[in-house]
Design a protein around this motif. Structure first.
Motif, PDB file in Angstrom:
ATOM      1  N   CYS A 167       0.850  -1.186   0.000  1.00  0.00           N
ATOM      2  CA  CYS A 167       0.000   0.000   0.000  1.00  0.00           C
ATOM      3  C   CYS A 167       0.887   1.237   0.000  1.00  0.00           C
ATOM      4  O   CYS A 167       2.089   1.169   0.275  1.00  0.00           O
ATOM      5  CB  CYS A 167      -0.947   0.017   1.199  1.00  0.00           C
ATOM      6  N   ASP A 168       0.273   2.356  -0.286  1.00  0.00           N
ATOM      7  CA  ASP A 168       0.975   3.633  -0.340  1.00  0.00           C
ATOM      8  C   ASP A 168       0.210   4.615   0.540  1.00  0.00           C
ATOM      9  O   ASP A 168      -0.984   4.854   0.329  1.00  0.00           O
ATOM     10  CB  ASP A 168       1.016   4.132  -1.791  1.00  0.00           C
ATOM     11  N   ASP A 259       5.732   3.635   1.266  1.00  0.00           N
ATOM     12  CA  ASP A 259       5.325   2.350   0.695  1.00  0.00           C
ATOM     13  C   ASP A 259       5.494   1.271   1.755  1.00  0.00           C
ATOM     14  O   ASP A 259       6.588   1.086   2.308  1.00  0.00           O
ATOM     15  CB  ASP A 259       6.178   2.009  -0.530  1.00  0.00           C
ATOM     16  N   ILE A 260       4.427   0.532   2.015  1.00  0.00           N
ATOM     17  CA  ILE A 260       4.427  -0.477   3.069  1.00  0.00           C
ATOM     18  C   ILE A 260       4.029  -1.822   2.481  1.00  0.00           C
ATOM     19  O   ILE A 260       3.051  -1.918   1.738  1.00  0.00           O
ATOM     20  CB  ILE A 260       3.461  -0.082   4.209  1.00  0.00           C
ATOM     21  N   MET A 261       4.813  -2.866   2.799  1.00  0.00           N
ATOM     22  CA  MET A 261       4.547  -4.193   2.241  1.00  0.00           C
ATOM     23  C   MET A 261       4.495  -5.230   3.367  1.00  0.00           C
ATOM     24  O   MET A 261       5.526  -5.669   3.866  1.00  0.00           O
ATOM     25  CB  MET A 261       5.633  -4.569   1.226  1.00  0.00           C
ATOM     26  N   PRO A 262       3.290  -5.642   3.788  1.00  0.00           N
ATOM     27  CA  PRO A 262       3.158  -6.689   4.802  1.00  0.00           C
ATOM     28  C   PRO A 262       3.167  -8.083   4.166  1.00  0.00           C
ATOM     29  O   PRO A 262       2.640  -8.285   3.072  1.00  0.00           O
ATOM     30  CB  PRO A 262       1.795  -6.388   5.438  1.00  0.00           C
ATOM     31  N   ILE A 263       3.789  -9.046   4.870  1.00  0.00           N
ATOM     32  CA  ILE A 263       3.868 -10.434   4.419  1.00  0.00           C
ATOM     33  C   ILE A 263       3.348 -11.300   5.551  1.00  0.00           C
ATOM     34  O   ILE A 263       3.896 -11.295   6.661  1.00  0.00           O
ATOM     35  CB  ILE A 263       5.308 -10.808   4.045  1.00  0.00           C
ATOM     36  N   SER A 264       2.292 -12.039   5.275  1.00  0.00           N
ATOM     37  CA  SER A 264       1.627 -12.820   6.319  1.00  0.00           C
ATOM     38  C   SER A 264       0.719 -13.848   5.663  1.00  0.00           C
ATOM     39  O   SER A 264       0.496 -13.824   4.448  1.00  0.00           O
ATOM     40  CB  SER A 264       0.818 -11.886   7.230  1.00  0.00           C
ATOM     41  N   GLN A 265       0.185 -14.768   6.484  1.00  0.00           N
ATOM     42  CA  GLN A 265      -0.818 -15.683   5.944  1.00  0.00           C
ATOM     43  C   GLN A 265      -2.060 -14.900   5.543  1.00  0.00           C
ATOM     44  O   GLN A 265      -2.674 -15.177   4.514  1.00  0.00           O
ATOM     45  CB  GLN A 265      -1.178 -16.757   6.970  1.00  0.00           C
ATOM     46  N   ILE A 266      -2.411 -13.898   6.353  1.00  0.00           N
ATOM     47  CA  ILE A 266      -3.556 -13.034   6.028  1.00  0.00           C
ATOM     48  C   ILE A 266      -3.086 -11.580   6.176  1.00  0.00           C
ATOM     49  O   ILE A 266      -3.373 -10.922   7.190  1.00  0.00           O
ATOM     50  CB  ILE A 266      -4.769 -13.318   6.947  1.00  0.00           C
ATOM     51  N   GLN A 268      -4.116  -8.940   4.910  1.00  0.00           N
ATOM     52  CA  GLN A 268      -5.173  -7.942   4.871  1.00  0.00           C
ATOM     53  C   GLN A 268      -5.497  -7.421   6.264  1.00  0.00           C
ATOM     54  O   GLN A 268      -5.876  -6.251   6.434  1.00  0.00           O
ATOM     55  CB  GLN A 268      -6.432  -8.535   4.228  1.00  0.00           C
ATOM     56  N   LYS A 269      -5.310  -8.252   7.290  1.00  0.00           N
ATOM     57  CA  LYS A 269      -5.545  -7.794   8.660  1.00  0.00           C
ATOM     58  C   LYS A 269      -4.577  -6.666   9.017  1.00  0.00           C
ATOM     59  O   LYS A 269      -4.974  -5.672   9.636  1.00  0.00           O
ATOM     60  CB  LYS A 269      -5.388  -8.960   9.640  1.00  0.00           C
ATOM     61  N   THR A 270      -3.329  -6.839   8.626  1.00  0.00           N
ATOM     62  CA  THR A 270      -2.348  -5.786   8.865  1.00  0.00           C
ATOM     63  C   THR A 270      -2.692  -4.538   8.066  1.00  0.00           C
ATOM     64  O   THR A 270      -2.576  -3.414   8.563  1.00  0.00           O
ATOM     65  CB  THR A 270      -0.938  -6.278   8.468  1.00  0.00           C
ATOM     66  N   MET A 271      -3.122  -4.733   6.840  1.00  0.00           N
ATOM     67  CA  MET A 271      -3.479  -3.600   5.997  1.00  0.00           C
ATOM     68  C   MET A 271      -4.661  -2.833   6.578  1.00  0.00           C
ATOM     69  O   MET A 271      -4.700  -1.596   6.538  1.00  0.00           O
ATOM     70  CB  MET A 271      -3.812  -4.093   4.593  1.00  0.00           C
ATOM     71  N   ASP A 272      -5.626  -3.551   7.140  1.00  0.00           N
ATOM     72  CA  ASP A 272      -6.779  -2.890   7.770  1.00  0.00           C
ATOM     73  C   ASP A 272      -6.335  -2.062   8.974  1.00  0.00           C
ATOM     74  O   ASP A 272      -6.853  -0.960   9.211  1.00  0.00           O
ATOM     75  CB  ASP A 272      -7.809  -3.931   8.208  1.00  0.00           C
ATOM     76  N   SER A 283      -4.343   1.895  -4.330  1.00  0.00           N
ATOM     77  CA  SER A 283      -3.513   0.851  -4.937  1.00  0.00           C
ATOM     78  C   SER A 283      -3.236  -0.321  -3.996  1.00  0.00           C
ATOM     79  O   SER A 283      -2.259  -1.039  -4.182  1.00  0.00           O
ATOM     80  CB  SER A 283      -2.178   1.455  -5.391  1.00  0.00           C
ATOM     81  N   VAL A 284      -4.068  -0.533  -2.983  1.00  0.00           N
ATOM     82  CA  VAL A 284      -3.860  -1.637  -2.054  1.00  0.00           C
ATOM     83  C   VAL A 284      -4.087  -2.956  -2.785  1.00  0.00           C
ATOM     84  O   VAL A 284      -5.102  -3.153  -3.445  1.00  0.00           O
ATOM     85  CB  VAL A 284      -4.801  -1.524  -0.840  1.00  0.00           C
ATOM     86  N   GLY A 285      -3.140  -3.855  -2.673  1.00  0.00           N
ATOM     87  CA  GLY A 285      -3.249  -5.152  -3.332  1.00  0.00           C
ATOM     88  C   GLY A 285      -1.888  -5.802  -3.423  1.00  0.00           C
ATOM     89  O   GLY A 285      -0.923  -5.364  -2.791  1.00  0.00           O
TER      90      GLY A 285
END
Length: 620
Positions: A167-168, A259-266, A268-272, A283-285
């Motif tokens: 995400c940005d 610019d933030i890049m989370p890596i996890s099983q899910i 989207q929780k971090t993104m939320d 541009s989240v995805g």
């Protein structure tokens, strides 16, 4: 209007990248892009004046720049970047009749950008004149995630079957408070508030302390969310987690300014979680671009899905600029067989005695052409690293022949645009018989395993192995007789670090140059080992180091060997010490298959082609 602005307010010229892309009424002609400089020469035109932006909209009958300015000013007000001071005018403050204790005046301006996104989106950024303020007493340095950390993270995702999102953060700096006490007189971009005194409350782009202010804020966000700093890369954060199959692993977050890049099983929780605290762009995805490199999922021939990286978009955007330069110099990029490889096999830049370039051409060679090529190598074009290293040696006094050679490299990139580094998580099959089994207990070296790094976390997830390919081209430079070091480091089957550079010393024999290269390789590999451990990734030791020089392999692996060349003492003992304590072992690699050969010498095409097939595997 031709200044591109990055996330920290820095600008660079991009007129050559936008001329000729559009032929409608809103396009600017080539002549409109130049102005007469002090020396009477035509130079690239740019503007940082809002009035000129409005004038262009008026002339073209569009509102592109007006909307960009309105969007920027609306955002800075929403984030509380300014506070109106109603106790007088700027003239009153300047005259000393009224004061804001501790505050000083600063100028601000708009900078503009035309994005290369296919839509030529106009962007305006409100920037403070940070050069007008005194250096803050607090630290102003703000680090960013390194490129090798991104490669490791993408490998880690495939290794443990994790998902990746990015995400940005919109106007990231403006989320942080301003550390400096400054005020500004509102300009025309403030509309009806023009002329008023505004106290700056948020970390505007351009201020010396803004980068550090934002980094401290996002770091606190990570800590509050339960993440820990990895220390090996202060912009990679980890948090222990458990997958649905009960496997323990670490969630990672990589931060590069906004610019933030989370890596996890899910993830989207971090993104939320981040989305609740900051305004995110649409541009989240899954990441398509990060640190300038194009990313995409890659399906290998055995059906496994991993991540890949490519600098294709960057090179594709740079080629029109290079072609326009060749046209201006009444030249063109080579074609045909010359473009089959970056430089001819017999080419020796040090023997070039052609005419020295003029000031303008020399500046283009130093600041533009070599700069583009160096960044292309950083983005993954390993296949031109040696040639770029060669040509970078002539930044001080480039010649016409050097310029033509650089054009040849660009011709090669133009013809071979497709190249993807694939971060394959599969552990390679290694023949252990190439490594000597040595008992170092009677040696002068310590055989105890080095102590674990301070703050090293428990290793979780699937393991990795490190493989290093190292080589040296002895006395490759026929004038100075300096050797070239070439190193390629893999984690599992993923290339993570590549290195090619002229050695600082002149060695009398191949043995010396190869040992100098081996010492550098050990240092790079141990640095990578430290980073992997601090990320919480299990690493199987020893590190596999492959060298094609039998004498160096024997000297590194056999206890009874004695050094006769004292000037190689540091390199000799540094490599042997690493072998003795079990960190690494050195094995013989056939010179015909050594991957590092591509980074040390101009090899024949059949061998070059075989190496490239390994570096850039098939798939899609």
């Amino acid at each position: 209007m031709f200044a591109q602005v990055d996330s920290e307010g820095r600008e660079r010229m991009l007129l050559h990248e936008i001329i000729g892309h559009r032929k409608d009424d809103s396009a600017l002609t080539k002549e409109q892009g130049y102005q007469i400089g002090r020396g009477g020469n035509k130079i690239l035109k740019r503007t940082m004046k809002v009035a000129e932006a409005y004038e262009i909209d008026h002339i073209t009958g569009t509102n592109n720049w007006t909307l960009a300015i309105e969007k920027e000013t609306r955002k800075i007000w929403e984030l509380g970047a300014f506070e109106k001071w109603n106790k007088g005018t700027s003239e009153v403050l300047r005259s000393g009749k009224a004061k804001i204790p501790g505050y000083e005046e600063i100028g601000c301006h708009m900078v503009f950008d035309i994005k290369m996104d296919g839509k030529f989106t106009r962007k305006a950024r409100y920037v403070a004149n940070g050069n007008e303020t005194e250096p803050p007493t607090a630290q102003t340095y703000a680090s960013v995630v390194s490129r090798d950390s991104v490669r490791i993270a993408l490998l880690y995702a495939a290794l443990n079957d994790l998902e990746v999102l990015s995400c940005d953060v919109t106007n990231a700096y403006l989320n942080a408070d301003c550390r400096e006490k400054i005020w500004v007189q509102a300009g025309p971009e403030f509309g009806e508030d023009e002329g008023l005194v505004m106290i700056i409350k948020k970390a505007l782009y351009g201020l010396k302390s803004s980068g550090a202010s934002w980094r401290n804020m996002i770091s606190q966000t990570m800590l509050d969310a339960g993440y820990e700093n990895t220390y090996a890369d202060p912009d990679v954060w980890r948090r222990r987690a458990v997958k649905d199959d009960a496997m323990h692993y670490y969630e990672l977050i990589l931060v590069y300014v906004d610019d933030i890049m989370p890596i996890s099983q899910i993830p989207q929780k971090t993104m939320d979680m981040i989305g609740k605290l900051y305004d995110l762009k649409d541009s989240v995805g899954e990441p398509k671009r990060f640190l300038g490199v194009n990313l995409k999922k890659w399906t290998l021939q055995d059906g496994r899905e991993v991540w890949s990286a490519s600098g294709k978009e960057y090179i594709k955007n740079a080629l029109p600029l290079v072609k326009s330069m060749t046209e201006a110099h009444h030249s063109k990029l080579p074609g045909g067989k010359r473009a089959e490889r970056p430089l001819p096999k017999s080419y020796k830049a040090e023997l070039d005695i052609s005419t020295l370039l003029g000031d303008q051409e020399s500046s283009e060679y130093q600041q533009l052409l070599i700069g583009i090529l160096r960044w292309a190598v950083e983005l993954g074009r390993i296949n031109i690293a040696l040639e770029v290293s060669y040509m970078s040696s002539y930044l001080c006094a480039p010649r016409k022949g050097h310029m033509e050679a650089v054009y040849n490299i660009f011709a090669y990139l133009h013809k071979h645009l497709e190249s993807n580094l694939v971060f394959d998580d599969k552990i390679p099959t290694i023949d252990e018989n190439v490594f000597a089994k040595t008992d170092w207990s009677d040696s002068v070296y310590s055989t105890e395993t080095p102590a674990a790094p301070i703050n090293m976390p428990e290793a979780l997830g699937n393991p990795v192995v490190i493989s290093v390919f190292v080589d040296a081209d002895h006395a490759g430079n026929v004038v100075t007789h300096r050797s070239q070091t070439g190193i390629l480091i893999y984690v599992n089957n993923a290339p993570i670090i590549w290195y090619t550079k002229k050695q600082n010393t002149v060695e009398a024999a191949t043995y010396g140059s190869e040992f100098v290269a081996a010492r550098i390789a050990v240092a790079l590999a141990e640095g990578l080992l430290y980073k992997l451990r601090m990320f919480g990734i299990p690493v199987e030791l020893p590190i596999n180091i492959f060298c094609d020089n039998r004498s160096v392999v024997n000297s590194s692996s056999r206890l009874e060997v004695r050094l006769t060349k004292k000037h190689l003492g540091i390199c000799f003992h540094r490599v042997r010490e690493s072998c003795a304590n079990g960190t690494a072992h050195v094995g013989k690699e056939d010179g015909m298959t050594s991957l590092s050969d591509l980074r040390t010498k101009m090899i024949e095409m059949p061998k070059r082609w075989k190496i490239l097939q390994v570096l850039f595997p098939k798939g899609g």
